[in-house]
Scaffold this motif. Sequence first.
Motif, PDB file in Angstrom:
ATOM      1  N   LYS A 161       0.817  -1.211   0.000  1.00  0.00           N
ATOM      2  CA  LYS A 161       0.000   0.000   0.000  1.00  0.00           C
ATOM      3  C   LYS A 161       0.853   1.265   0.000  1.00  0.00           C
ATOM      4  CE  LYS A 161      -4.025  -2.074   2.223  1.00  0.00           C
ATOM      5  NZ  LYS A 161      -4.935  -2.053   3.390  1.00  0.00           N
ATOM      6  N   ALA A 162       1.907   1.268   0.818  1.00  0.00           N
ATOM      7  CA  ALA A 162       2.749   2.466   0.929  1.00  0.00           C
ATOM      8  C   ALA A 162       3.634   2.583  -0.306  1.00  0.00           C
ATOM      9  CB  ALA A 162       3.610   2.389   2.184  1.00  0.00           C
ATOM     10  N   SER A 163       3.518   3.713  -1.000  1.00  0.00           N
ATOM     11  CA  SER A 163       4.346   3.916  -2.192  1.00  0.00           C
ATOM     12  C   SER A 163       4.542   5.405  -2.408  1.00  0.00           C
ATOM     13  CB  SER A 163       3.690   3.294  -3.430  1.00  0.00           C
ATOM     14  OG  SER A 163       2.452   3.915  -3.690  1.00  0.00           O
ATOM     15  N   TRP A 164       5.583   5.741  -3.150  1.00  0.00           N
ATOM     16  CA  TRP A 164       5.884   7.146  -3.440  1.00  0.00           C
ATOM     17  C   TRP A 164       4.933   7.657  -4.524  1.00  0.00           C
ATOM     18  CZ3 TRP A 164       9.401   9.900  -0.686  1.00  0.00           C
ATOM     19  CH2 TRP A 164      10.266   9.163   0.125  1.00  0.00           C
ATOM     20  N   GLY A 165       4.237   8.716  -4.237  1.00  0.00           N
ATOM     21  CA  GLY A 165       3.357   9.306  -5.235  1.00  0.00           C
ATOM     22  C   GLY A 165       4.163  10.072  -6.263  1.00  0.00           C
ATOM     23  N   ASP A 166       3.598  10.281  -7.444  1.00  0.00           N
ATOM     24  CA  ASP A 166       4.301  11.008  -8.489  1.00  0.00           C
ATOM     25  C   ASP A 166       4.492  12.475  -8.089  1.00  0.00           C
ATOM     26  OD1 ASP A 166       3.622  12.272 -11.742  1.00  0.00           O
ATOM     27  OD2 ASP A 166       5.468  11.333 -11.068  1.00  0.00           O
ATOM     28  N   GLN A 167       3.425  13.077  -7.538  1.00  0.00           N
ATOM     29  CA  GLN A 167       3.530  14.454  -7.073  1.00  0.00           C
ATOM     30  C   GLN A 167       3.795  14.430  -5.585  1.00  0.00           C
ATOM     31  OE1 GLN A 167       0.503  17.267  -8.475  1.00  0.00           O
ATOM     32  NE2 GLN A 167       0.359  17.994  -6.369  1.00  0.00           N
ATOM     33  N   MET A 168       5.017  14.809  -5.185  1.00  0.00           N
ATOM     34  CA  MET A 168       5.392  14.585  -3.792  1.00  0.00           C
ATOM     35  C   MET A 168       5.385  15.841  -2.930  1.00  0.00           C
ATOM     36  SD  MET A 168       8.675  15.916  -3.892  1.00  0.00           S
ATOM     37  CE  MET A 168       9.669  15.186  -2.622  1.00  0.00           C
ATOM     38  N   ARG A 169       5.452  17.025  -3.522  1.00  0.00           N
ATOM     39  CA  ARG A 169       5.469  18.235  -2.687  1.00  0.00           C
ATOM     40  C   ARG A 169       4.860  19.412  -3.444  1.00  0.00           C
ATOM     41  NH1 ARG A 169      11.077  19.311  -0.847  1.00  0.00           N
ATOM     42  NH2 ARG A 169      10.676  17.388   0.293  1.00  0.00           N
ATOM     43  N   SER A 170       4.090  20.218  -2.710  1.00  0.00           N
ATOM     44  CA  SER A 170       3.485  21.428  -3.275  1.00  0.00           C
ATOM     45  C   SER A 170       4.053  22.665  -2.596  1.00  0.00           C
ATOM     46  CB  SER A 170       1.963  21.402  -3.091  1.00  0.00           C
ATOM     47  OG  SER A 170       1.367  20.455  -3.941  1.00  0.00           O
ATOM     48  N   TYR A 171       4.419  23.636  -3.401  1.00  0.00           N
ATOM     49  CA  TYR A 171       4.896  24.935  -2.925  1.00  0.00           C
ATOM     50  C   TYR A 171       3.824  25.954  -3.331  1.00  0.00           C
ATOM     51  CZ  TYR A 171       9.358  22.353  -3.171  1.00  0.00           C
ATOM     52  OH  TYR A 171      10.363  21.415  -3.054  1.00  0.00           O
ATOM     53  N   VAL A 172       3.059  26.439  -2.372  1.00  0.00           N
ATOM     54  CA  VAL A 172       1.952  27.346  -2.672  1.00  0.00           C
ATOM     55  C   VAL A 172       2.300  28.754  -2.190  1.00  0.00           C
ATOM     56  CG1 VAL A 172      -0.505  27.814  -2.371  1.00  0.00           C
ATOM     57  CG2 VAL A 172       0.313  25.443  -2.439  1.00  0.00           C
ATOM     58  N   LEU A 173       2.333  29.707  -3.122  1.00  0.00           N
ATOM     59  CA  LEU A 173       2.633  31.098  -2.792  1.00  0.00           C
ATOM     60  C   LEU A 173       1.399  31.984  -2.882  1.00  0.00           C
ATOM     61  CD1 LEU A 173       6.022  31.553  -4.708  1.00  0.00           C
ATOM     62  CD2 LEU A 173       5.605  30.542  -2.467  1.00  0.00           C
ATOM     63  N   ASN A 174       0.327  31.451  -3.504  1.00  0.00           N
ATOM     64  CA  ASN A 174      -0.921  32.205  -3.619  1.00  0.00           C
ATOM     65  C   ASN A 174      -2.055  31.202  -3.864  1.00  0.00           C
ATOM     66  OD1 ASN A 174      -3.046  33.610  -5.570  1.00  0.00           O
ATOM     67  ND2 ASN A 174      -2.036  35.251  -4.408  1.00  0.00           N
ATOM     68  N   PRO A 175      -3.197  31.277  -3.200  1.00  0.00           N
ATOM     69  CA  PRO A 175      -3.705  32.403  -2.394  1.00  0.00           C
ATOM     70  C   PRO A 175      -3.243  32.408  -0.938  1.00  0.00           C
ATOM     71  CG  PRO A 175      -5.369  30.700  -2.593  1.00  0.00           C
ATOM     72  CD  PRO A 175      -4.209  30.239  -3.420  1.00  0.00           C
ATOM     73  N   TYR A 176      -2.504  31.391  -0.529  1.00  0.00           N
ATOM     74  CA  TYR A 176      -1.938  31.368   0.822  1.00  0.00           C
ATOM     75  C   TYR A 176      -0.491  30.907   0.696  1.00  0.00           C
ATOM     76  CZ  TYR A 176      -3.291  26.503   0.051  1.00  0.00           C
ATOM     77  OH  TYR A 176      -3.451  25.265  -0.503  1.00  0.00           O
ATOM     78  N   GLN A 177       0.246  30.926   1.797  1.00  0.00           N
ATOM     79  CA  GLN A 177       1.672  30.577   1.772  1.00  0.00           C
ATOM     80  C   GLN A 177       1.883  29.270   2.534  1.00  0.00           C
ATOM     81  OE1 GLN A 177       4.736  33.306   1.602  1.00  0.00           O
ATOM     82  NE2 GLN A 177       3.535  34.096  -0.085  1.00  0.00           N
ATOM     83  N   MET A 178       2.337  28.243   1.819  1.00  0.00           N
ATOM     84  CA  MET A 178       2.570  26.962   2.468  1.00  0.00           C
ATOM     85  C   MET A 178       3.396  26.057   1.555  1.00  0.00           C
ATOM     86  SD  MET A 178      -0.176  24.103   3.795  1.00  0.00           S
ATOM     87  CE  MET A 178      -0.556  23.602   2.113  1.00  0.00           C
ATOM     88  N   VAL A 179       4.268  25.270   2.180  1.00  0.00           N
ATOM     89  CA  VAL A 179       4.955  24.191   1.472  1.00  0.00           C
ATOM     90  C   VAL A 179       4.583  22.912   2.195  1.00  0.00           C
ATOM     91  CG1 VAL A 179       7.154  23.226   0.701  1.00  0.00           C
ATOM     92  CG2 VAL A 179       6.864  25.712   0.849  1.00  0.00           C
ATOM     93  N   LYS A 180       4.038  21.946   1.459  1.00  0.00           N
ATOM     94  CA  LYS A 180       3.559  20.719   2.089  1.00  0.00           C
ATOM     95  C   LYS A 180       4.032  19.496   1.321  1.00  0.00           C
ATOM     96  CE  LYS A 180      -0.602  18.337   3.736  1.00  0.00           C
ATOM     97  NZ  LYS A 180      -2.064  18.439   3.969  1.00  0.00           N
ATOM     98  N   ASP A 181       4.574  18.515   2.061  1.00  0.00           N
ATOM     99  CA  ASP A 181       4.942  17.238   1.475  1.00  0.00           C
ATOM    100  C   ASP A 181       3.716  16.342   1.507  1.00  0.00           C
ATOM    101  OD1 ASP A 181       6.051  14.424   1.331  1.00  0.00           O
ATOM    102  OD2 ASP A 181       7.888  15.578   1.067  1.00  0.00           O
ATOM    103  N   LEU A 182       3.309  15.846   0.355  1.00  0.00           N
ATOM    104  CA  LEU A 182       2.063  15.098   0.248  1.00  0.00           C
ATOM    105  C   LEU A 182       2.190  13.657   0.728  1.00  0.00           C
ATOM    106  CD1 LEU A 182       0.948  16.447  -3.248  1.00  0.00           C
ATOM    107  CD2 LEU A 182       0.465  17.376  -0.979  1.00  0.00           C
ATOM    108  N   ARG A 183       3.406  13.187   0.948  1.00  0.00           N
ATOM    109  CA  ARG A 183       3.607  11.831   1.447  1.00  0.00           C
ATOM    110  C   ARG A 183       3.644  11.811   2.964  1.00  0.00           C
ATOM    111  NH1 ARG A 183       9.291  11.840  -1.233  1.00  0.00           N
ATOM    112  NH2 ARG A 183       9.176  13.588   0.204  1.00  0.00           N
TER     113      ARG A 183
END
Length: 370
Positions: free
Chosen positions: A313-335
């Motif tokens: 079940k546990a596997s690395w997703g293709d999209q692993m991290r999002s860097y959001v500068l707008n409309p809010y500020q956040m960097v989140k690792d999706l795994r």
Amino acid sequence: MAADIDNDIETLDRTLTSIEAVLDVPSMRAEIAKLGEEVAAPDLWDDQANAQRVTSRLSRLQAEVEKVTKLRQRLDDLSVLVELAQEESDSATLAEASGEYKVLRDDLEVLEIRTLLNGEYDERDAVVSIRSGAGGVDAADFAEMLLRMYLRWAERHGYAVKILDTSYAEEAGLKSVTFEVSAPFAYGTLSVEGGTHRLVRISPFDNQGRRQTSFAAVEVIPLIESTDHIDVPESDIRVDVFRSSGPGGQSVNTTDSAVRITHLPTGLVVSMQDEKSQIQNRAAALRVLQSRLLLLKKQEEDAKKKELAGDVKASWGDQMRSYVLNPYQMVKDLRTEYEVGNPDAVFDGDIDGFLDAGIRWRRQAEQAAS
């Protein structure tokens, strides 16, 4: 407060004892003694490649043992300090001990992460490639932002970095870049960065000020060593030479010194233009190609093991991290779900939290699969 710090010290002691067991310090000392004898041999440098391997391994082991030894001494000193403060009801000394406890706890956490890096190639230097993806000029700009992020991270830690190949985009940013990071456990640490990174922001290249989503791919491979014996027959490769170029297509030099090697059986392509001569670029490109073939071989072996083990079940997703500068500020690792609210700090190289969380996540995934 005194009882609390006693319990805290006991927790640190259990953590350090576990780390000492995992690292197997007695075995490390025995290997240091053996390598010390090899270094003392008068004919050591007759084989320079082996001499570099031996001296590098010795240096790393000595540093690891010294680090663990000093942490144990600091923990012992902290216990004595707390005991002294309690006997004399000295609140100032107790406050000093509390401060030292926090520093020691953080240092132990860093070393604990190191014990999780026990993969076959984790000790190696790393070769990192960044490629712009969907998103046009914003994606190319994002690729350059990621390059700066990793360079700043390496600078913060005093790690050596060498740019191997750069392909500039026409308007701004990079089509791709490949660089080498020389540091203990560079591959094991940075390998968790592999995957698709996503940026969301108001595009500085859009005159209507619209929000743009762009992507960049990060690949991390271990650097090949002379002892790996990855044979690449001349008949399996095609070598093309071309003129090195810089931003805007301007020529860096006037000779065909850049090299592109295509591995015909797999289709892998490696370009190199950092070195001054065609011969040097060819050697560097072949070394990176061998590293990629080494990793490909390991991935094929791992795939066979997973097939035998069944669905994991546990596997690395293709999209692993999002860097959001707008409309809010956040960097989140999706795994790992690890996130911070300060993208500027992240892009300035403050990524240790993401690396640590990724290494812990990977270990949990491996344990779940076993």
